[in-house]
Design an enzyme around this catalytic site. Structure first.
Site, short mmCIF file in Angstrom:
data_model
loop_
_atom_site.label_atom_id
_atom_site.label_comp_id
_atom_site.label_asym_id
_atom_site.label_seq_id
_atom_site.Cartn_x
_atom_site.Cartn_y
_atom_site.Cartn_z
N ALA A 1 -5.17 -10.87 5.26
CA ALA A 1 -5.44 -9.85 6.28
C ALA A 1 -4.85 -8.48 5.94
CB ALA A 1 -4.92 -10.34 7.63
N PHE B 1 -1.98 -10.62 10.92
CA PHE B 1 -1.57 -11.63 11.91
C PHE B 1 -0.05 -11.65 12.11
CE2 PHE B 1 -5.67 -13.36 12.48
CZ PHE B 1 -6.33 -13.26 11.26
N HIS C 1 -11.78 -19.32 4.92
CA HIS C 1 -11.51 -19.49 6.35
C HIS C 1 -12.72 -19.13 7.19
CE1 HIS C 1 -6.84 -19.33 5.82
NE2 HIS C 1 -7.38 -20.46 5.40
N1 APR Z 1 -1.05 -3.53 1.93
C1 APR Z 1 -0.40 -4.64 1.46
N2 APR Z 1 0.08 -5.63 2.28
C2 APR Z 1 -0.10 -5.46 3.60
C3 APR Z 1 -0.76 -4.34 4.17
C4 APR Z 1 -1.23 -3.35 3.26
N3 APR Z 1 -1.87 -2.24 3.68
N4 APR Z 1 -0.78 -4.48 5.52
C5 APR Z 1 -0.15 -5.65 5.78
N5 APR Z 1 0.25 -6.23 4.65
C6 APR Z 1 0.91 -7.53 4.48
C7 APR Z 1 1.86 -7.92 5.59
O1 APR Z 1 3.17 -7.49 5.27
C8 APR Z 1 1.75 -9.44 5.60
O2 APR Z 1 2.77 -10.06 4.82
O3 APR Z 1 -0.13 -8.49 4.53
C9 APR Z 1 0.40 -9.74 4.95
C10 APR Z 1 -0.59 -10.36 5.92
O4 APR Z 1 -0.09 -11.65 6.25
P1 APR Z 1 -0.71 -12.41 7.52
O5 APR Z 1 -0.78 -11.48 8.66
O6 APR Z 1 0.03 -13.70 7.64
O7 APR Z 1 -2.22 -12.68 7.08
P2 APR Z 1 -2.74 -13.82 6.11
O8 APR Z 1 -1.74 -14.14 5.05
O9 APR Z 1 -4.10 -13.43 5.69
O10 APR Z 1 -2.86 -15.08 7.11
C11 APR Z 1 -3.42 -16.26 6.57
O11 APR Z 1 -3.41 -17.23 8.79
O12 APR Z 1 -3.72 -16.70 10.98
C12 APR Z 1 -4.28 -17.38 9.91
O13 APR Z 1 -6.52 -17.85 9.40
C13 APR Z 1 -5.62 -16.79 9.55
O14 APR Z 1 -6.52 -16.26 7.37
C14 APR Z 1 -5.37 -16.14 8.20
C15 APR Z 1 -4.21 -16.95 7.65
#
Ligand code: APR
Length: 265
Positions: free
Chosen positions: A30, A41, A126
């Protein structure tokens, strides 16, 4: 070494890894879409800070109370006043694919922004928010049709044909992952000799298993993530930076090299 020089050196090393690798795979979360205006998230302003995923994004809860999920989605996604576009991070990955320096994107995201940016080989492990299906008659509904239903305050969208409850094709917690995409993602993780891990907290399994497969095989891995992850020690290079800032520099360095090679031919 000054900070800027250190960053430039890491970018040069990353570009060289991209040039030297036979199979380059990106694994995105994300965080790659936050610069497009979407929430992640678990980041500081993440969706799960506002909505408890146990209630709002849980498959068993959805089956009993679908309104919770659709209320969150309407507020956070459809209720946006502007179209969501790919940002420089997505566009950089599309350029790497055009330059034949990116073989596949495995994404946890459901926003479709990699495909809109132009990447052809994208595996959505997903699911996708672009379509929904009736849980009764399986009729498919587009993103636009759902948006229209939510606009009309049909808070729990139902099927035009059989009035069954509609469910997004996004995989919820506790819902089985689509088998085909995950198996294909696994194949790519076993084939990659370089993985670019971008914008993921690496806290959700089995998705987070995929970068581990690359690292456990002794292959190279680069992390671009604003915050630390549980596997930082395993990465060859780490950028605690915005993906939209770093990835265009990778493209610039790779293009310099490829452009130069082209002249030599
Ligand atoms: N550039 C780099 N990293 C970033 C940026 C950015 N512009 N913005 C946010 N981040 C980082 C955050 O610091 C965080 O560690 O991206 C990471 C996103 O982590 P999550 O919010 O946990 O998202 P994700 O890893 O995709 O979640 C996995 O969890 O909720 C479920 O199904 C959902 O696919 C999702 C899965």
């Amino acid at each position: 070494m000054k900070l800027v020089e250190e960053l430039e050196e890491k970018i040069r090393k990353s570009a060289q890894l991209i040039l030297d690798a036979k199979v380059v795979v990106a694994f995105t979360g994300a965080g790659i879409s936050t610069e497009s205006g979407l929430k992640d998230f678990r980041g500081d302003y993440g969706l799960w800070k506002k909505f408890d995923p146990y209630y709002y994004a849980n498959y068993r809860v959805f089956l009993e109370r679908p309104k919770l999920y659709w209320t969150m989605v309407k507020e956070e996604r459809y209720g946006r006043d502007k179209k969501v576009e790919p940002n420089p991070a997505h566009l950089a990955l599309a350029e790497l694919e055009v330059m034949n320096r990116l073989d596949c994107i495995i994404t946890q995201n459901v926003d479709g922004l990699h495909q809109i940016a132009g990447n052809k080989k994208v595996i959505e492990i997903h699911g996708s928010s672009r379509t929904s299906h009736c849980m009764k008659c399986k009729r498919e509904f587009s993103y636009g049709e759902i948006a229209a239903k939510l606009e009309l305050d049909e808070i729990t969208p139902t099927c035009n044909d059989c009035r069954g409850v509609l469910k997004s094709d996004t995989v919820l917690f506790g819902e089985p992952l689509p088998v085909e995409p995950f198996n294909e993602a696994l194949w790519w993780a076993e084939s990659a000799d370089l993985m670019l891990v971008i914008g993921s907290s690496l806290t959700v399994f089995p998705a987070a298993e995929l970068p581990k497969r690359v690292i456990q095989r002794g292959k190279k891995a680069i992390l671009i993530n604003l915050t630390e992850t549980p596997f930082d020690a395993d990465f060859d290079l780490i950028f605690y930076e915005k993906a939209g800032k770093i990835l265009p520099f990778f493209v610039k360095e790779v293009r310099k090299e490829i452009g130069h090679t082209k002249e030599q031919l």
